[in-house]
Design an enzyme around this catalytic site. Structure first.
Site, PDB file in Angstrom:
ATOM      1  N   HIS A  91    -118.622   1.102  -3.504  1.00 43.19           N
ATOM      2  CA  HIS A  91    -119.111  -0.264  -3.675  1.00 43.19           C
ATOM      3  C   HIS A  91    -119.725  -0.771  -2.384  1.00 43.19           C
ATOM      4  O   HIS A  91    -119.561  -0.172  -1.308  1.00 43.19           O
ATOM      5  CB  HIS A  91    -117.962  -1.184  -4.090  1.00 43.19           C
ATOM      6  CG  HIS A  91    -116.873  -1.295  -3.064  1.00 43.19           C
ATOM      7  ND1 HIS A  91    -116.438  -2.492  -2.552  1.00 43.19           N
ATOM      8  CD2 HIS A  91    -116.116  -0.348  -2.450  1.00 43.19           C
ATOM      9  CE1 HIS A  91    -115.461  -2.284  -1.681  1.00 43.19           C
ATOM     10  NE2 HIS A  91    -115.249  -0.989  -1.603  1.00 43.19           N
ATOM     11  N   CYS A 100    -123.072  -6.275  -3.983  1.00 35.76           N
ATOM     12  CA  CYS A 100    -122.282  -5.389  -4.854  1.00 35.76           C
ATOM     13  C   CYS A 100    -122.998  -5.030  -6.150  1.00 35.76           C
ATOM     14  O   CYS A 100    -123.149  -3.851  -6.488  1.00 35.76           O
ATOM     15  CB  CYS A 100    -120.924  -5.999  -5.141  1.00 35.76           C
ATOM     16  SG  CYS A 100    -120.954  -7.573  -6.024  1.00 35.76           S
ATOM     17  N   HIS A 145    -117.111  -9.321  -7.966  1.00 41.10           N
ATOM     18  CA  HIS A 145    -117.370  -8.058  -7.269  1.00 41.10           C
ATOM     19  C   HIS A 145    -117.252  -6.889  -8.244  1.00 41.10           C
ATOM     20  O   HIS A 145    -116.503  -6.955  -9.226  1.00 41.10           O
ATOM     21  CB  HIS A 145    -116.382  -7.859  -6.121  1.00 41.10           C
ATOM     22  CG  HIS A 145    -116.721  -6.731  -5.207  1.00 41.10           C
ATOM     23  ND1 HIS A 145    -117.756  -6.788  -4.296  1.00 41.10           N
ATOM     24  CD2 HIS A 145    -116.181  -5.494  -5.069  1.00 41.10           C
ATOM     25  CE1 HIS A 145    -117.826  -5.653  -3.631  1.00 41.10           C
ATOM     26  NE2 HIS A 145    -116.874  -4.848  -4.083  1.00 41.10           N
TER      27      HIS A 145
END
Length: 341
Positions: free
Chosen positions: A121, A59, A109
């Site tokens: 993402h 991420c 994240h």
């Protein structure tokens, strides 16, 4: 007109390839738009723990890569990235802001906000993908957002300082602009239109709603009211009639949840699908290939058909860039060349 063979299009349309992928210049967008465009290029890239390259991203590696490609250097991890920039509220999110999430304690994240309540993402199970902030999994895990892009000072001429121009003329589309002929021609024909201050904003991404209106006018589709049946298109929406027209014609469809997403930008792969339907490209093949469009790509046949007609080609690196947003200028040229095949 719509069903006519594309054989004659090759000699007329091949010129588009020369500028369809021109970087920067007149087609350069804002820093946020450039970061998002870079991020979209990697849709479908698999997740890889510790990955920081297009062969695989985690991420924060994905976020850092997209920003670095546009001159913005970020710390390595999501937790470290959360410590930089200016905090912004969820209600004040802007394109290019970094959104952060937690699975328990701390930041685990993040992704890039792209507008329309969505972020792009690298998910562990999905790879690089676009997800709604209202997603049942991510929404309760949302922690906050940071704005790391410095405010850009733009020299914009206020609308009240611009004199009205005749139809088909725009202050920001001069005769030496690469798409001038197509924009001017389609505007004269009443197919495309600009804004109240006689500007066209050629470098902005064309939205799905704007594309619907241009196609309705170009193809002279029936205009039978504004009841589209889409959840996100009310009867008082500016483009409701056009959205209903292209939807009923089967040219541009909504998602499985009954949304049309009128304000979302139209990507190159979406345009390939639309042109495939509008201009009856079924069966058209391409004897080349694109490094970023494999045979298992969801829209491989549509992209190959578009390339097979000569309407567009890949860039110098052999990429089609399916996730790249289509600008208003590019769409005008594609449509002009296709209609005059």
């Amino acid at each position: 007109m719509v069903k006519k063979s594309f054989a004659a299009a090759l000699s007329v349309i091949m010129l588009l390839a020369a500028f369809a992928f021109q970087p920067g210049g007149a087609d350069a967008s804002s820093k946020a738009d450039s970061i998002i465009a870079e991020a979209r290029k990697h849709l479908g890239t698999p997740y890889r723990w510790g990955g920081t390259t297009p062969s695989g991203f985690d991420c924060s590696g994905f976020v850092g890569y997209a920003f670095k490609k546009n001159g913005e250097n970020l710390p390595r991890t999501a937790a470290q990235q959360y410590k930089v920039g200016k905090s912004v509220s969820r209600s004040n999110l802007q394109k290019g802001d970094i959104v952060f999430f937690s699975h328990g304690s701390g930041i685990q994240h993040n992704g890039i906000y792209i507008g329309g309540n969505k972020f792009i993402h690298a998910g562990t199970s999905t790879g690089v993908t676009i997800t709604s902030l209202s997603n049942s999994y991510w929404s309760p895990r949302y922690v906050g957002a940071k704005r790391v892009i410095k405010e850009e000072v733009k020299e914009e001429v206020k609308s009240q300082q611009l004199e009205p121009l005749p139809d088909g003329e725009f202050h920001d589309v001069k005769e030496d602009f690469w798409a001038y002929n197509s924009i001017s021609k389609l505007a004269d024909e009443g197919i495309i239109s600009g804004y109240r201050n006689s500007t066209f904003k050629p470098s902005e991404s064309i939205t799905r709603a704007q594309a619907a209106t241009y196609l309705m006018r170009a193809l002279d589709l029936p205009r039978d009211g504004k009841d589209t049946d889409f959840n996100d298109v009310s009867t008082d929406h500016t483009h409701a009639t056009a959205i209903k027209a292209v939807s009923e014609a089967g040219y541009i469809r909504g998602d499985q949840d009954g949304n049309f997403m009128p304000n979302d930008p139209m990507t190159r792969q979406q345009m390939a699908v639309v042109f495939y339907r509008v201009f009856d490209l079924e069966g058209t093949t391409y004897d080349g290939d694109f490094v970023d469009v494999g045979s298992d790509h969801r829209y491989a046949k549509h992209i190959d058909a578009l390339a097979g007609t000569g309407i567009t080609t890949g860039n110098e690196d052999g990429e089609f860039e399916p996730g790249r947003e289509t600008t208003r200028a590019h769409f005008a040229v594609f449509l002009d060349k296709a209609l005059n095949r």
